[in-house]
Scaffold this motif. Structure first.
Motif, PDB file in Angstrom:
ATOM      1  N   THR A 139      -7.370  14.397  17.572  1.00 45.43           N
ATOM      2  CA  THR A 139      -7.731  12.982  17.459  1.00 45.43           C
ATOM      3  C   THR A 139      -6.783  12.060  18.218  1.00 45.43           C
ATOM      4  O   THR A 139      -7.060  10.870  18.359  1.00 45.43           O
ATOM      5  N   GLY A 140      -5.671  12.613  18.700  1.00 46.83           N
ATOM      6  CA  GLY A 140      -4.720  11.799  19.438  1.00 46.83           C
ATOM      7  C   GLY A 140      -3.668  11.130  18.577  1.00 46.83           C
ATOM      8  O   GLY A 140      -2.904  10.296  19.067  1.00 46.83           O
ATOM      9  N   LYS A 141      -3.609  11.473  17.307  1.00 51.66           N
ATOM     10  CA  LYS A 141      -2.537  10.943  16.457  1.00 51.66           C
ATOM     11  C   LYS A 141      -1.203  11.352  17.038  1.00 51.66           C
ATOM     12  O   LYS A 141      -0.225  10.578  17.033  1.00 51.66           O
ATOM     13  N   VAL A 142      -1.124  12.579  17.520  1.00 49.47           N
ATOM     14  CA  VAL A 142       0.001  13.045  18.337  1.00 49.47           C
ATOM     15  C   VAL A 142      -0.616  13.710  19.562  1.00 49.47           C
ATOM     16  O   VAL A 142      -1.789  14.068  19.560  1.00 49.47           O
ATOM     17  N   ASN A 143       0.175  13.870  20.619  1.00 50.80           N
ATOM     18  CA  ASN A 143      -0.422  14.450  21.819  1.00 50.80           C
ATOM     19  C   ASN A 143      -0.150  15.937  21.996  1.00 50.80           C
ATOM     20  O   ASN A 143      -0.622  16.540  22.963  1.00 50.80           O
ATOM     21  N   SER A 144       0.602  16.532  21.072  1.00 50.78           N
ATOM     22  CA  SER A 144       0.802  17.973  21.127  1.00 50.78           C
ATOM     23  C   SER A 144       1.261  18.486  19.773  1.00 50.78           C
ATOM     24  O   SER A 144       1.671  17.709  18.898  1.00 50.78           O
ATOM     25  N   GLY A 145       1.187  19.797  19.599  1.00 46.17           N
ATOM     26  CA  GLY A 145       1.627  20.410  18.352  1.00 46.17           C
ATOM     27  C   GLY A 145       1.857  21.894  18.554  1.00 46.17           C
ATOM     28  O   GLY A 145       1.257  22.522  19.440  1.00 46.17           O
ATOM     29  N   TYR A 146       2.726  22.461  17.726  1.00 50.09           N
ATOM     30  CA  TYR A 146       3.068  23.887  17.821  1.00 50.09           C
ATOM     31  C   TYR A 146       2.821  24.525  16.466  1.00 50.09           C
ATOM     32  O   TYR A 146       3.397  24.097  15.462  1.00 50.09           O
ATOM     33  N   ALA A 147       1.932  25.505  16.448  1.00 48.11           N
ATOM     34  CA  ALA A 147       1.547  26.083  15.164  1.00 48.11           C
ATOM     35  C   ALA A 147       1.038  27.503  15.379  1.00 48.11           C
ATOM     36  O   ALA A 147       1.354  28.163  16.375  1.00 48.11           O
ATOM     37  N   ILE A 148       0.226  27.951  14.447  1.00 51.90           N
ATOM     38  CA  ILE A 148      -0.380  29.272  14.498  1.00 51.90           C
ATOM     39  C   ILE A 148      -1.859  29.107  14.160  1.00 51.90           C
ATOM     40  O   ILE A 148      -2.214  28.419  13.195  1.00 51.90           O
ATOM     41  N   SER A 149      -2.721  29.690  14.972  1.00 49.72           N
ATOM     42  CA  SER A 149      -4.141  29.360  14.885  1.00 49.72           C
ATOM     43  C   SER A 149      -4.797  29.786  13.575  1.00 49.72           C
ATOM     44  O   SER A 149      -5.801  29.205  13.165  1.00 49.72           O
ATOM     45  N   GLY A 150      -4.224  30.778  12.905  1.00 48.47           N
ATOM     46  CA  GLY A 150      -4.806  31.217  11.642  1.00 48.47           C
ATOM     47  C   GLY A 150      -4.821  30.150  10.574  1.00 48.47           C
ATOM     48  O   GLY A 150      -5.570  30.254   9.592  1.00 48.47           O
ATOM     49  N   TYR A 151      -4.033  29.100  10.748  1.00 49.25           N
ATOM     50  CA  TYR A 151      -4.037  27.998   9.794  1.00 49.25           C
ATOM     51  C   TYR A 151      -5.397  27.295   9.758  1.00 49.25           C
ATOM     52  O   TYR A 151      -5.705  26.591   8.807  1.00 49.25           O
ATOM     53  N   TRP A 152      -6.179  27.476  10.828  1.00 44.35           N
ATOM     54  CA  TRP A 152      -7.447  26.733  10.911  1.00 44.35           C
ATOM     55  C   TRP A 152      -8.655  27.600  10.565  1.00 44.35           C
ATOM     56  O   TRP A 152      -9.786  27.201  10.837  1.00 44.35           O
ATOM     57  N   GLN A 153      -8.436  28.773   9.978  1.00 39.69           N
ATOM     58  CA  GLN A 153      -9.571  29.678   9.793  1.00 39.69           C
ATOM     59  C   GLN A 153     -10.617  29.138   8.812  1.00 39.69           C
ATOM     60  O   GLN A 153     -11.772  29.576   8.832  1.00 39.69           O
ATOM     61  N   GLY A 154     -10.241  28.163   7.995  1.00 40.11           N
ATOM     62  CA  GLY A 154     -11.237  27.539   7.137  1.00 40.11           C
ATOM     63  C   GLY A 154     -12.257  26.748   7.939  1.00 40.11           C
ATOM     64  O   GLY A 154     -13.417  26.607   7.538  1.00 40.11           O
ATOM     65  N   LYS A 155     -11.845  26.230   9.108  1.00 40.91           N
ATOM     66  CA  LYS A 155     -12.740  25.469   9.980  1.00 40.91           C
ATOM     67  C   LYS A 155     -13.299  26.338  11.106  1.00 40.91           C
ATOM     68  O   LYS A 155     -14.440  26.154  11.532  1.00 40.91           O
ATOM     69  N   LEU A 156     -12.454  27.246  11.589  1.00 39.15           N
ATOM     70  CA  LEU A 156     -12.815  28.104  12.709  1.00 39.15           C
ATOM     71  C   LEU A 156     -12.500  29.551  12.313  1.00 39.15           C
ATOM     72  O   LEU A 156     -11.378  30.019  12.498  1.00 39.15           O
ATOM     73  N   PRO A 157     -13.465  30.265  11.746  1.00 37.59           N
ATOM     74  CA  PRO A 157     -13.188  31.609  11.221  1.00 37.59           C
ATOM     75  C   PRO A 157     -12.558  32.562  12.233  1.00 37.59           C
ATOM     76  O   PRO A 157     -11.748  33.410  11.861  1.00 37.59           O
ATOM     77  N   ALA A 158     -12.912  32.421  13.505  1.00 34.74           N
ATOM     78  CA  ALA A 158     -12.374  33.335  14.516  1.00 34.74           C
ATOM     79  C   ALA A 158     -10.925  33.017  14.879  1.00 34.74           C
ATOM     80  O   ALA A 158     -10.255  33.830  15.527  1.00 34.74           O
ATOM     81  N   SER A 159     -10.434  31.849  14.455  1.00 37.32           N
ATOM     82  CA  SER A 159      -9.097  31.434  14.887  1.00 37.32           C
ATOM     83  C   SER A 159      -8.010  32.412  14.469  1.00 37.32           C
ATOM     84  O   SER A 159      -7.024  32.605  15.184  1.00 37.32           O
ATOM     85  N   ALA A 160      -8.193  33.053  13.322  1.00 35.45           N
ATOM     86  CA  ALA A 160      -7.170  33.982  12.845  1.00 35.45           C
ATOM     87  C   ALA A 160      -6.992  35.170  13.775  1.00 35.45           C
ATOM     88  O   ALA A 160      -5.902  35.754  13.850  1.00 35.45           O
ATOM     89  N   ILE A 161      -8.054  35.541  14.518  1.00 33.88           N
ATOM     90  CA  ILE A 161      -7.936  36.665  15.451  1.00 33.88           C
ATOM     91  C   ILE A 161      -6.903  36.368  16.522  1.00 33.88           C
ATOM     92  O   ILE A 161      -6.207  37.267  17.004  1.00 33.88           O
ATOM     93  N   PHE A 162      -6.773  35.097  16.895  1.00 35.44           N
ATOM     94  CA  PHE A 162      -5.856  34.739  17.973  1.00 35.44           C
ATOM     95  C   PHE A 162      -4.418  34.571  17.500  1.00 35.44           C
ATOM     96  O   PHE A 162      -3.545  34.212  18.300  1.00 35.44           O
TER      97      PHE A 162
END
Length: 354
Positions: free
Chosen positions: A83-106
């Motif tokens: 959304t542009g609240k910040v312009n970058s972030g460092y994390a792990i994609s599995g945190y988003w598996q509730g929204k994007l089920p395949a994200s945990a694979i990455f």
């Protein structure tokens, strides 16, 4: 005369590069991170990236790091960048598996590829293409880059020995990602806690066990003080990829030179992170033993149970989400080919020199 022409051409190239850098608009990447920068191989890589990107971009890109929760809470990083609240972030994609089920694979895959194979699929298979496609199809305005990788984690800290399937039933355990789905099918209640909250939960008895990361990282968090049985191998996370997310508007405003600097520095950071992680673990494990920790290797019954249960989870997730199925099938095809190399190129574990 020939030497003079070459020297002149080199000078022109250097000047052109310098002029291009001078013309680039300066960018400040405000970057909330999901893991404390003090945690070796988990948080230190993005700190290293932030120091190097200024140099590799000729001073046109700088990064300001915000520790977990200081600007954005870790589970909110993807939305904040999109959304542009910040312009970058460092994390792990599995945190988003509730929204994007395949994200945990990455991020991490039970019984999945070790770091070299994971990187091979990402950079020379279809991994990176699918990674970006997932965010694009999900409606997220982000550019994604793998920007760190670590080798196996431990698979858990327990208060009591776990020798048979019945020993798992009824436990409450902090567990991450796709591995948590396996544990839940085996009768374990799982919760997702950030690293800084795990020790307190173990100490107070709110959870009975926990996995988090590698021995050197777990040592920093003090798990050995409240749980004396540390199990290996990390069947749930044989390697773990961390991502740098950049808002696409910010990314598109960068020059090709700046984009190249970010991508190249992320690849260098992957080398830094795997090397740092590999260098630290054995000393941490020795220290854990000195502190009364019993290091255990899962018996064959338990490893077979975890693997068979994992394959059940895979089939369920493939049926639930078409994109999960797409990514899984691509990765599986790559791994089937890679197996010819892996089964012939490397020594088996039991014959490796000590």
């Amino acid at each position: 005369m020939k030497f003079k022409k070459v020297a002149l051409a080199s000078l022109i190239a250097v000047c052109a590069t310098s002029n291009a850098l001078a013309a680039d608009k300066k960018v400040l990447l405000k970057t909330p991170i999901a893991f404390g920068s003090h945690l070796p191989a988990l948080g230190t890589p993005i700190q290293w990236f932030s120091e190097k990107i200024s140099q590799t971009s000729g001073g046109t890109i700088k990064m300001k790091i915000y520790e977990p929760g200081k600007l954005v809470n870790p589970p909110e990083i993807l939305d904040a960048v999109s959304t542009g609240k910040v312009n970058s972030g460092y994390a792990i994609s599995g945190y988003w598996q509730g929204k994007l089920p395949a994200s945990a694979i990455f991020s991490a895959i039970p019984f999945g590829p070790e770091a070299p194979e994971f990187m091979a699929w990402l950079f020379f298979g279809n991994g990176l293409k699918l990674y970006q496609e997932m965010y694009d199809e999900g409606g997220f305005n982000v550019k994604v880059m793998p920007c760190a990788i670590i080798s196996p984690e431990t698979s858990g800290w327990f208060r009591k020995p776990i020798d048979k399937p019945e020993d798992l039933k009824g436990l409450n355990m902090r567990f991450y990602g796709l591995g948590a789905s396996v544990m839940e099918k085996l009768g374990v209640g799982t919760v997702q806690l950030p690293g800084g909250e795990i020790f307190g939960a173990l100490e107070k008895g709110a959870i009975d066990a926990s996995e988090f990361s590698q021995p050197a990282i777990d040592e920093r968090l003090g798990f050995h003080k409240v749980a004396k049985y540390n199990y290996f191998p990390g069947w749930h996370q044989q390697s773990t990829v961390f991502e740098l997310l950049i808002n696409k508007d910010t990314w598109n405003e960068m020059s090709p030179v700046q984009q190249s600097a970010v991508e190249t520095t992320c690849m260098a950071t992957m080398t830094y992170s795997i090397a740092e992680g590999e260098a630290l673990q054995f000393a941490a494990m020795e220290k854990a033993k000195q502190n009364g920790v019993e290091i255990r290797y899962w018996n064959e019954e338990m490893l077979s149970l975890f693997k068979n249960t994992w394959m059940e989870v895979v089939e369920e997730k493939k049926a639930e989400d078409p994109f999960f199925n797409k990514v899984w099938e691509d990765l599986s095809t790559f791994r089937a080919g890679y197996a010819l190399w892996a089964s012939n190129g490397f020594l088996p574990r039991e014959t490796k020199a000590q």
